[in-house]
Motif scaffolding. Structure first.
Motif, PDB file in Angstrom:
ATOM      1  N   ALA A  76      -1.786  -7.794  -7.143  1.00 38.12           N
ATOM      2  CA  ALA A  76      -2.410  -8.783  -6.256  1.00 38.12           C
ATOM      3  C   ALA A  76      -1.690 -10.122  -6.234  1.00 38.12           C
ATOM      4  CB  ALA A  76      -3.864  -8.999  -6.672  1.00 38.12           C
ATOM      5  N   GLU A  77      -0.622 -10.272  -7.002  1.00 37.94           N
ATOM      6  CA  GLU A  77       0.098 -11.544  -6.970  1.00 37.94           C
ATOM      7  C   GLU A  77       0.737 -11.741  -5.599  1.00 37.94           C
ATOM      8  OE1 GLU A  77       0.501 -14.083  -9.201  1.00 37.94           O
ATOM      9  OE2 GLU A  77      -1.130 -13.072 -10.274  1.00 37.94           O
ATOM     10  N   PRO A  78       0.560 -12.923  -5.015  1.00 38.25           N
ATOM     11  CA  PRO A  78       1.192 -13.164  -3.705  1.00 38.25           C
ATOM     12  C   PRO A  78       2.700 -13.315  -3.871  1.00 38.25           C
ATOM     13  CG  PRO A  78       0.097 -15.159  -4.503  1.00 38.25           C
ATOM     14  CD  PRO A  78      -0.254 -14.056  -5.457  1.00 38.25           C
ATOM     15  N   PRO A  79       3.425 -13.002  -2.796  1.00 39.44           N
ATOM     16  CA  PRO A  79       2.950 -12.490  -1.506  1.00 39.44           C
ATOM     17  C   PRO A  79       2.829 -10.972  -1.522  1.00 39.44           C
ATOM     18  CG  PRO A  79       5.299 -12.882  -1.386  1.00 39.44           C
ATOM     19  CD  PRO A  79       4.885 -13.294  -2.768  1.00 39.44           C
ATOM     20  N   CYS A  80       2.044 -10.434  -0.579  1.00 38.33           N
ATOM     21  CA  CYS A  80       1.950  -8.987  -0.376  1.00 38.33           C
ATOM     22  C   CYS A  80       2.373  -8.718   1.068  1.00 38.33           C
ATOM     23  CB  CYS A  80       0.537  -8.477  -0.633  1.00 38.33           C
ATOM     24  SG  CYS A  80       0.377  -6.676  -0.418  1.00 38.33           S
ATOM     25  N   TYR A  81       3.675  -8.544   1.248  1.00 35.99           N
ATOM     26  CA  TYR A  81       4.204  -8.395   2.605  1.00 35.99           C
ATOM     27  C   TYR A  81       3.717  -7.123   3.287  1.00 35.99           C
ATOM     28  CZ  TYR A  81       7.353 -12.198   1.378  1.00 35.99           C
ATOM     29  OH  TYR A  81       7.858 -13.411   0.993  1.00 35.99           O
ATOM     30  N   LYS A  82       3.393  -6.111   2.504  1.00 36.64           N
ATOM     31  CA  LYS A  82       2.905  -4.873   3.112  1.00 36.64           C
ATOM     32  C   LYS A  82       1.552  -5.115   3.792  1.00 36.64           C
ATOM     33  CE  LYS A  82       2.328   0.068   2.132  1.00 36.64           C
ATOM     34  NZ  LYS A  82       2.480   1.140   1.112  1.00 36.64           N
ATOM     35  N   ALA A  83       0.699  -5.904   3.159  1.00 34.48           N
ATOM     36  CA  ALA A  83      -0.600  -6.221   3.765  1.00 34.48           C
ATOM     37  C   ALA A  83      -0.424  -7.144   4.967  1.00 34.48           C
ATOM     38  CB  ALA A  83      -1.521  -6.858   2.730  1.00 34.48           C
ATOM     39  N   THR A  84       0.506  -8.090   4.867  1.00 37.21           N
ATOM     40  CA  THR A  84       0.776  -8.976   6.000  1.00 37.21           C
ATOM     41  C   THR A  84       1.266  -8.178   7.199  1.00 37.21           C
ATOM     42  OG1 THR A  84       1.269 -10.872   4.586  1.00 37.21           O
ATOM     43  CG2 THR A  84       2.228 -10.881   6.793  1.00 37.21           C
ATOM     44  N   LEU A  85       2.160  -7.227   6.958  1.00 37.75           N
ATOM     45  CA  LEU A  85       2.664  -6.390   8.047  1.00 37.75           C
ATOM     46  C   LEU A  85       1.545  -5.557   8.664  1.00 37.75           C
ATOM     47  CD1 LEU A  85       5.283  -5.620   9.547  1.00 37.75           C
ATOM     48  CD2 LEU A  85       5.577  -3.772   7.883  1.00 37.75           C
ATOM     49  N   ALA A  86       0.621  -5.078   7.827  1.00 40.98           N
ATOM     50  CA  ALA A  86      -0.510  -4.300   8.338  1.00 40.98           C
ATOM     51  C   ALA A  86      -1.412  -5.162   9.218  1.00 40.98           C
ATOM     52  CB  ALA A  86      -1.305  -3.706   7.175  1.00 40.98           C
ATOM     53  N   LEU A  87      -1.651  -6.397   8.809  1.00 36.10           N
ATOM     54  CA  LEU A  87      -2.461  -7.303   9.627  1.00 36.10           C
ATOM     55  C   LEU A  87      -1.766  -7.609  10.944  1.00 36.10           C
ATOM     56  CD1 LEU A  87      -3.796  -9.830   6.960  1.00 36.10           C
ATOM     57  CD2 LEU A  87      -5.162  -8.233   8.311  1.00 36.10           C
ATOM     58  N   LEU A  88      -0.461  -7.826  10.895  1.00 37.02           N
ATOM     59  CA  LEU A  88       0.279  -8.101  12.126  1.00 37.02           C
ATOM     60  C   LEU A  88       0.155  -6.932  13.097  1.00 37.02           C
ATOM     61  CD1 LEU A  88       2.234 -10.218  13.427  1.00 37.02           C
ATOM     62  CD2 LEU A  88       4.098  -8.758  12.601  1.00 37.02           C
ATOM     63  N   GLY A  89       0.249  -5.716  12.586  1.00 42.21           N
ATOM     64  CA  GLY A  89       0.100  -4.542  13.442  1.00 42.21           C
ATOM     65  C   GLY A  89      -1.280  -4.448  14.062  1.00 42.21           C
ATOM     66  N   GLU A 114       9.231  -3.411   2.524  1.00 44.14           N
ATOM     67  CA  GLU A 114       9.911  -2.336   1.786  1.00 44.14           C
ATOM     68  C   GLU A 114      10.336  -2.808   0.399  1.00 44.14           C
ATOM     69  OE1 GLU A 114      13.030  -1.321   4.451  1.00 44.14           O
ATOM     70  OE2 GLU A 114      11.716  -0.252   5.866  1.00 44.14           O
ATOM     71  N   ALA A 115      10.784  -4.066   0.304  1.00 43.11           N
ATOM     72  CA  ALA A 115      11.151  -4.608  -1.002  1.00 43.11           C
ATOM     73  C   ALA A 115       9.921  -4.725  -1.899  1.00 43.11           C
ATOM     74  CB  ALA A 115      11.817  -5.975  -0.829  1.00 43.11           C
ATOM     75  N   TRP A 116       8.803  -5.169  -1.320  1.00 47.04           N
ATOM     76  CA  TRP A 116       7.551  -5.230  -2.091  1.00 47.04           C
ATOM     77  C   TRP A 116       7.154  -3.839  -2.588  1.00 47.04           C
ATOM     78  CZ3 TRP A 116       2.811  -2.907  -1.732  1.00 47.04           C
ATOM     79  CH2 TRP A 116       1.766  -3.471  -2.494  1.00 47.04           C
ATOM     80  N   GLN A 117       7.310  -2.843  -1.737  1.00 48.12           N
ATOM     81  CA  GLN A 117       6.975  -1.471  -2.110  1.00 48.12           C
ATOM     82  C   GLN A 117       7.821  -1.003  -3.294  1.00 48.12           C
ATOM     83  OE1 GLN A 117       4.656   0.776  -0.323  1.00 48.12           O
ATOM     84  NE2 GLN A 117       4.916   1.828  -2.272  1.00 48.12           N
TER      85      GLN A 117
END
Length: 282
Positions: free
Chosen positions: A193-206, A226-229
Motif C-alpha cells: 500500500a505504499e504510494p505510489p500504486c501506478y497499477k491502481a492509477t492506471l485502472a482508475l484512468l481506464g 509494469e515496473a510497480w508490478q
C-alpha cells in the motif's frame, strides 16, 4: 470568480480527487496529477482554505520561490482547466486535501463554480485498501446516477455502507443540483500500500475513459504500472508467507470471477485502445 471571468468552455466535464482518507496509495490524486501534467492544465479557481481546514492537521509549508524568498504555501483547494488536444470537450479538474470542516458548504461552493462553468458531468475518484492480489487486475467499483455512464461503465456496483468521505458528499450535492455523477473506486492491495500504486492509477484512468467515452492519454503510466508490478512480484518472491497469502487471494479472486467477466474486460481494453489512438499517434 464572476461569470465574466469564466471562459467559454466546450461541453465541459469535471473530475475530482482528494488527498487523505479517500486516497489509498495516492492512486486517486495521482490520476488527476497525471492528467494535469499531460494536458498542461491551468488554474481555474481556488477556494479559501481558511474556512475548511484545521492547519494543525493539514499544515501549510514553506517553499522556495523564484526570488529566493521562502513563501508560505497553504493547502488550497484548486480547480484546474484543461483543453485537451484532439478532444471536443474541455475539462475541469479538482485537486484538494479532504477538508476538515464544513463539508456541505465546501461541496456547494465547488458545485456552484462547476455549474457556472457549464459542467454537466462530475466524476469523483477514490482508492481503498482491500484484500486484492496484486497479480490480478485492480478491482474497480462505482456508482452513478446517470443511465449513459451506467451503460458505459462495466463496473461492479458498490454495495458499501458505512462511514463516507468527501467524494461521496460532493457527488451527492452535485446530483441534487441536477448533474450526472459517478463515483469510481480502485481497490489497492493492502500489503503493498505504499504510494505510489501506478497499477491502481492506471485502472482508475481506464474507468474514467469508459465513463466519458473518450480516450485519455496514458503517458508513461503503462510502463510505471509494469515496473510497480515487477517490484510487487519481487517482494512476494522474497517472502514465503506473503507468497502463500497472495496465492490464497488469487484462489478466492479466480473463484469469484466468471469466465464472461474476463471476456468483458478484454473487450473494454480493446475499446479503450481504439478511443486512445488519435491521442497517442501524434
Amino acid at each position: 470568480m464572476t461569470d465574466a471571468q469564466i471562459p467559454v468552455l466546450r461541453n465541459p466535464w469535471m473530475i475530482a480527487a482528494f488527498e487523505g482518507w479517500n486516497d489509498a496509495a495516492d492512486a486517486a490524486t495521482s490520476t488527476v496529477d497525471h492528467l494535469l501534467e499531460e494536458w498542461d492544465a491551468e488554474i481555474f479557481a481556488e477556494l479559501d482554505p481558511e474556512e475548511f481546514y484545521d492547519f494543525q492537521a493539514v499544515r501549510p509549508v514553506l517553499a522556495p520561490s523564484e526570488n529566493g524568498v521562502r513563501d508560505i504555501v497553504w493547502p488550497t483547494p484548486t480547480l484546474y482547466f484543461a483543453r485537451p488536444p484532439h478532444l471536443d470537450r474541455d475539462v475541469l479538474l479538482l485537486r484538494a486535501v479532504e477538508p476538515n470542516y464544513r463539508w456541505q458548504t465546501f461541496c456547494a461552493a465547488v458545485v456552484e463554480i462547476a455549474q457556472r462553468a457549464g459542467v454537466q458531468e462530475l466524476i469523483t475518484l477514490g482508492a481503498l485498501l482491500a484484500d486484492s492480489p496484486h497479480t490480478r487486475p485492480v478491482p474497480v467499483t462505482g456508482t452513478t446516477n446517470d443511465p449513459v455512464m451506467l451503460e458505459r461503465l462495466s463496473l461492479e456496483q458498490s454495495r458499501y455502507s458505512g462511514p463516507i468521505g468527501i467524494t461521496t458528499v460532493l457527488g451527492d450535492v452535485a446530483a441534487r443540483a441536477g448533474m450526472a455523477t459517478a463515483g469510481i473506486w480502485a481497490a489497492v492491495p493492502h500489503y503493498v500500500a505504499e504510494p505510489p500504486c501506478y497499477k491502481a492509477t492506471l485502472a482508475l484512468l481506464g474507468a474514467v475513459e469508459d465513463a466519458v467515452g473518450i480516450g485519455l492519454p496514458q503517458g508513461v503510466l503503462q510502463e510505471m504500472s509494469e515496473a510497480w508490478q515487477r517490484g510487487a512480484d519481487d517482494l512476494m518472491e522474497q517472502d514465503e508467507d506473503l507468497r502463500d497469502y497472495v496465492e490464497s487471494l488469487e484462489t478466492d479472486r479466480d473463484t469469484d470471477d466468471l469466465p464472461e467477466a474476463s471476456g468483458d474486460a478484454i473487450a473494454r481494453e480493446f475499446e479503450r485502445y481504439l478511443r486512445r489512438r488519435p491521442t497517442e499517434e501524434t
